[in-house]
Design a protein around this motif. Structure first.
Motif, PDB file in Angstrom:
ATOM      1  N   ALA A   1     -49.307 -35.629  67.147  1.00  0.00           N
ATOM      2  CA  ALA A   1     -49.859 -36.960  67.389  1.00  0.00           C
ATOM      3  C   ALA A   1     -50.857 -37.336  66.297  1.00  0.00           C
ATOM      4  N   GLY A   2     -51.661 -36.346  65.871  1.00  0.00           N
ATOM      5  CA  GLY A   2     -52.612 -36.623  64.798  1.00  0.00           C
ATOM      6  C   GLY A   2     -51.925 -36.969  63.494  1.00  0.00           C
ATOM      7  N   ARG A   3     -50.869 -36.218  63.158  1.00  0.00           N
ATOM      8  CA  ARG A   3     -50.128 -36.524  61.924  1.00  0.00           C
ATOM      9  C   ARG A   3     -49.472 -37.892  62.009  1.00  0.00           C
ATOM     10  N   ARG A   4     -48.904 -38.207  63.183  1.00  0.00           N
ATOM     11  CA  ARG A   4     -48.279 -39.517  63.338  1.00  0.00           C
ATOM     12  C   ARG A   4     -49.315 -40.624  63.224  1.00  0.00           C
ATOM     13  N   GLY A   5     -50.487 -40.390  63.813  1.00  0.00           N
ATOM     14  CA  GLY A   5     -51.538 -41.385  63.718  1.00  0.00           C
ATOM     15  C   GLY A   5     -51.971 -41.635  62.278  1.00  0.00           C
ATOM     16  N   LEU A   6     -52.117 -40.554  61.508  1.00  0.00           N
ATOM     17  CA  LEU A   6     -52.490 -40.716  60.100  1.00  0.00           C
ATOM     18  C   LEU A   6     -51.413 -41.462  59.320  1.00  0.00           C
ATOM     19  N   LEU A   7     -50.146 -41.144  59.595  1.00  0.00           N
ATOM     20  CA  LEU A   7     -49.055 -41.841  58.915  1.00  0.00           C
ATOM     21  C   LEU A   7     -49.041 -43.328  59.276  1.00  0.00           C
ATOM     22  N   VAL A   8     -49.266 -43.641  60.559  1.00  0.00           N
ATOM     23  CA  VAL A   8     -49.272 -45.043  60.987  1.00  0.00           C
ATOM     24  C   VAL A   8     -50.427 -45.792  60.341  1.00  0.00           C
ATOM     25  N   ILE A   9     -51.622 -45.194  60.356  1.00  0.00           N
ATOM     26  CA  ILE A   9     -52.781 -45.849  59.740  1.00  0.00           C
ATOM     27  C   ILE A   9     -52.551 -46.047  58.237  1.00  0.00           C
ATOM     28  N   GLY A  10     -52.019 -45.019  57.583  1.00  0.00           N
ATOM     29  CA  GLY A  10     -51.727 -45.152  56.155  1.00  0.00           C
ATOM     30  C   GLY A  10     -50.692 -46.233  55.881  1.00  0.00           C
ATOM     31  N   GLY A  11     -49.636 -46.278  56.701  1.00  0.00           N
ATOM     32  CA  GLY A  11     -48.618 -47.310  56.526  1.00  0.00           C
ATOM     33  C   GLY A  11     -49.162 -48.699  56.760  1.00  0.00           C
ATOM     34  N   LEU A  12     -50.020 -48.860  57.775  1.00  0.00           N
ATOM     35  CA  LEU A  12     -50.612 -50.173  58.043  1.00  0.00           C
ATOM     36  C   LEU A  12     -51.554 -50.603  56.928  1.00  0.00           C
ATOM     37  N   LEU A  13     -52.327 -49.666  56.390  1.00  0.00           N
ATOM     38  CA  LEU A  13     -53.192 -50.008  55.256  1.00  0.00           C
ATOM     39  C   LEU A  13     -52.365 -50.442  54.045  1.00  0.00           C
ATOM     40  N   ALA A  14     -51.256 -49.740  53.796  1.00  0.00           N
ATOM     41  CA  ALA A  14     -50.380 -50.130  52.688  1.00  0.00           C
ATOM     42  C   ALA A  14     -49.761 -51.505  52.936  1.00  0.00           C
ATOM     43  N   ALA A  15     -49.332 -51.753  54.184  1.00  0.00           N
ATOM     44  CA  ALA A  15     -48.757 -53.060  54.515  1.00  0.00           C
ATOM     45  C   ALA A  15     -49.788 -54.166  54.371  1.00  0.00           C
ATOM     46  N   LEU A  16     -51.031 -53.903  54.780  1.00  0.00           N
ATOM     47  CA  LEU A  16     -52.095 -54.902  54.625  1.00  0.00           C
ATOM     48  C   LEU A  16     -52.385 -55.170  53.158  1.00  0.00           C
ATOM     49  N   ALA A  17     -52.430 -54.106  52.352  1.00  0.00           N
ATOM     50  CA  ALA A  17     -52.663 -54.292  50.921  1.00  0.00           C
ATOM     51  C   ALA A  17     -51.544 -55.118  50.283  1.00  0.00           C
ATOM     52  N   LEU A  18     -50.306 -54.854  50.697  1.00  0.00           N
ATOM     53  CA  LEU A  18     -49.177 -55.616  50.159  1.00  0.00           C
ATOM     54  C   LEU A  18     -49.244 -57.080  50.593  1.00  0.00           C
ATOM     55  N   ALA A  19     -49.515 -57.314  51.891  1.00  0.00           N
ATOM     56  CA  ALA A  19     -49.612 -58.692  52.384  1.00  0.00           C
ATOM     57  C   ALA A  19     -50.761 -59.440  51.705  1.00  0.00           C
ATOM     58  N   PHE A  20     -51.879 -58.768  51.514  1.00  0.00           N
ATOM     59  CA  PHE A  20     -53.037 -59.391  50.848  1.00  0.00           C
ATOM     60  C   PHE A  20     -52.699 -59.744  49.413  1.00  0.00           C
ATOM     61  N   THR A  21     -52.008 -58.836  48.722  1.00  0.00           N
ATOM     62  CA  THR A  21     -51.628 -59.091  47.325  1.00  0.00           C
ATOM     63  C   THR A  21     -50.671 -60.271  47.219  1.00  0.00           C
ATOM     64  N   ILE A  22     -49.668 -60.305  48.096  1.00  0.00           N
ATOM     65  CA  ILE A  22     -48.702 -61.405  48.071  1.00  0.00           C
ATOM     66  C   ILE A  22     -49.395 -62.720  48.376  1.00  0.00           C
ATOM     67  N   ARG A  23     -50.270 -62.728  49.390  1.00  0.00           N
ATOM     68  CA  ARG A  23     -50.965 -63.962  49.758  1.00  0.00           C
ATOM     69  C   ARG A  23     -51.875 -64.452  48.650  1.00  0.00           C
ATOM     70  N   THR A  24     -52.446 -63.540  47.877  1.00  0.00           N
ATOM     71  CA  THR A  24     -53.416 -63.908  46.850  1.00  0.00           C
ATOM     72  C   THR A  24     -52.757 -64.305  45.536  1.00  0.00           C
ATOM     73  N   LEU A  25     -51.694 -63.611  45.165  1.00  0.00           N
ATOM     74  CA  LEU A  25     -51.135 -63.798  43.823  1.00  0.00           C
ATOM     75  C   LEU A  25     -49.894 -64.681  43.784  1.00  0.00           C
ATOM     76  N   LEU A  26     -49.091 -64.703  44.851  1.00  0.00           N
ATOM     77  CA  LEU A  26     -47.829 -65.424  44.804  1.00  0.00           C
ATOM     78  C   LEU A  26     -47.927 -66.761  45.526  1.00  0.00           C
ATOM     79  N   GLY A  27     -46.856 -67.536  45.416  1.00  0.00           N
ATOM     80  CA  GLY A  27     -46.835 -68.858  46.045  1.00  0.00           C
ATOM     81  C   GLY A  27     -46.437 -69.926  45.047  1.00  0.00           C
ATOM     82  N   ASP A  28     -46.848 -71.165  45.303  1.00  0.00           N
ATOM     83  CA  ASP A  28     -46.496 -72.241  44.385  1.00  0.00           C
ATOM     84  C   ASP A  28     -47.271 -72.148  43.071  1.00  0.00           C
ATOM     85  N   TYR A  29     -48.345 -71.396  43.058  1.00  0.00           N
ATOM     86  CA  TYR A  29     -49.109 -71.151  41.826  1.00  0.00           C
ATOM     87  C   TYR A  29     -49.300 -69.642  41.710  1.00  0.00           C
ATOM     88  N   THR A  30     -48.582 -69.025  40.772  1.00  0.00           N
ATOM     89  CA  THR A  30     -48.627 -67.582  40.610  1.00  0.00           C
ATOM     90  C   THR A  30     -49.785 -67.182  39.713  1.00  0.00           C
TER      91      THR A  30
END
Length: 370
Positions: free
Chosen positions: A42-71
């Motif tokens: 359970a601890g390993r799964r929790g660490l993997l989930v937290i790590g995956g969510l942090l990576a997903a948040l970083a990706l979403a933040f990057t896309i929201r900040t850099l991409l769009g109608d003005y790159t």
């Protein structure tokens, strides 16, 4: 030794508790070893989930900040943040006045709403509980709309009004649902639904009294939108999240005890009423601050807890739910801005479109399992 005696010894040995040895040689029952292995998994799964969510948040933040109608390129992003002059003024304006504020505000709002929703679901022991359903968000919204339309307030006054409205609803929830500990979770949900319906009527009445301009401003705000959010508002929200979220995470153990039952929690030194009151006070701060900045963003608090629980294999975690909320808000804001060319949809519209089917699915699943 005779055969019957040997058989008797073997049968007796088979009835003895099975043991195993730890690295230091001390015996441990296999039941204890199984519990330890389960906890490690359970601890390993929790660490993997937290790590995956942090990576997903970083990706979403990057896309929201850099991409769009003005790159905006990554080097230009850092040049703008560091204050270099070799960047076009248009890129600086788009990043600092639109893209980055919305990404930061969406992250903070998602963290606050996700943690708030998971907290309510733990307290009520019900996956359908959330600040939206229980009236806390509507309390903040009604007070903020009243101050915006009737009192013509703005800025800090709206934030204080939202805090007061959410606090009043929280007091009502605790007062009207806490007379009998065993009935508190169910009663809390019923009281919250009733308060939410009443406050919705108050909002409609206030909007009928408003002029066209104020009514339109209030309607956009009530939808849940990150458009026009300022760095001053972001600083206020960041301060509340930085203080309240760690304190809420620190109460997670007691909340899990309350989830197991009021009698059990009280027996191990976690009085349910006190734990709920402390957690609810922190949720009030988070929800009121978020609502005063972005309005009532629908279904984020409701969605985050069940999603995090499924990712963790059935375990509830406030931290994981907070990260899920942040990913949902930032992604929904980007989709609302660019999914339909030429149309900028508020983030609350996107989360509502996603959250309503999820609610129906969850209700169907709960009914099938009952």
């Amino acid at each position: 030794m005779s055969a019957p005696a040997t058989d008797s010894i073997r049968k007796g040995a088979s009835l003895l508790p099975h043991t195993a040895a730890t690295p230091d040689g001390s015996p441990v029952s296999l039941d204890g070893a199984a519990v330890r292995v389960a906890r490690q998994r359970a601890g390993r799964r929790g660490l993997l989930v937290i790590g995956g969510l942090l990576a997903a948040l970083a990706l979403a933040f990057t896309i929201r900040t850099l991409l769009g109608d003005y790159t905006i390129t990554i080097p230009d992003f850092w040049r703008i943040l560091l204050g270099h002059d070799a960047v076009p003024g248009s890129a600086r304006f788009v990043l600092m006045e639109s893209k980055l504020p919305r990404a930061v505000a969406g992250t903070l709002a998602g963290l606050a709403l996700g943690a708030s929703g998971a907290t309510f679901q733990l307290m009520a022991r019900n996956p359908l509980a959330s600040p939206d359903v229980l009236g806390l968000t509507m309390g903040a919204s009604a007070a903020a709309v009243f101050s915006l339309v009737v009192l013509r307030a703005d800025g800090p006054a709206i934030a204080l009004a939202a805090l007061a409205g959410a606090a009043l609803v929280a007091i009502a929830l605790l007062t009207l649902s806490g007379s009998r500990p065993g009935a508190a979770p169910t009663r809390m949900i019923l009281v919250g639904i009733a308060l939410s319906a009443m406050l919705t009527s108050v909002v409609h009445w206030v909007l009928l009294r408003a002029d066209v301009y104020r009514a339109h401003e209030a309607m956009v705000w009530l939808t849940g939108s990150l458009t026009g959010v300022t760095w001053t508002q972001i600083a206020l929200l960041a301060l509340v999240v930085a203080v309240a979220l760690p304190l809420l995470l620190a109460t997670a153990r007691e909340l899990h005890l309350v989830e197991l039952g009021d009698d059990l929690a009280a027996g191990v030194g976690a009085p349910p009423r006190a734990v709920r009151g402390r957690a609810l006070s922190l949720v009030v701060l988070l929800v009121a601050a978020t609502t005063s900045v972005a309005g009532p963003i629908a279904f984020v608090a409701f969605l985050s807890g069940p999603i995090a629980r499924r990712l963790l294999g059935g375990r509830a975690a406030i931290g994981a739910a907070a990260l899920v909320g942040a990913v949902v808000v930032v992604t929904a804001d980007h989709l609302g801005a660019y999914a339909i060319p030429g149309v900028n949809l508020p983030v609350g519209v996107i989360t509502g479109l996603v959250g309503a089917p999820f609610l129906l699915w969850l209700l169907t699943r709960e009914r099938a399992s009952s």
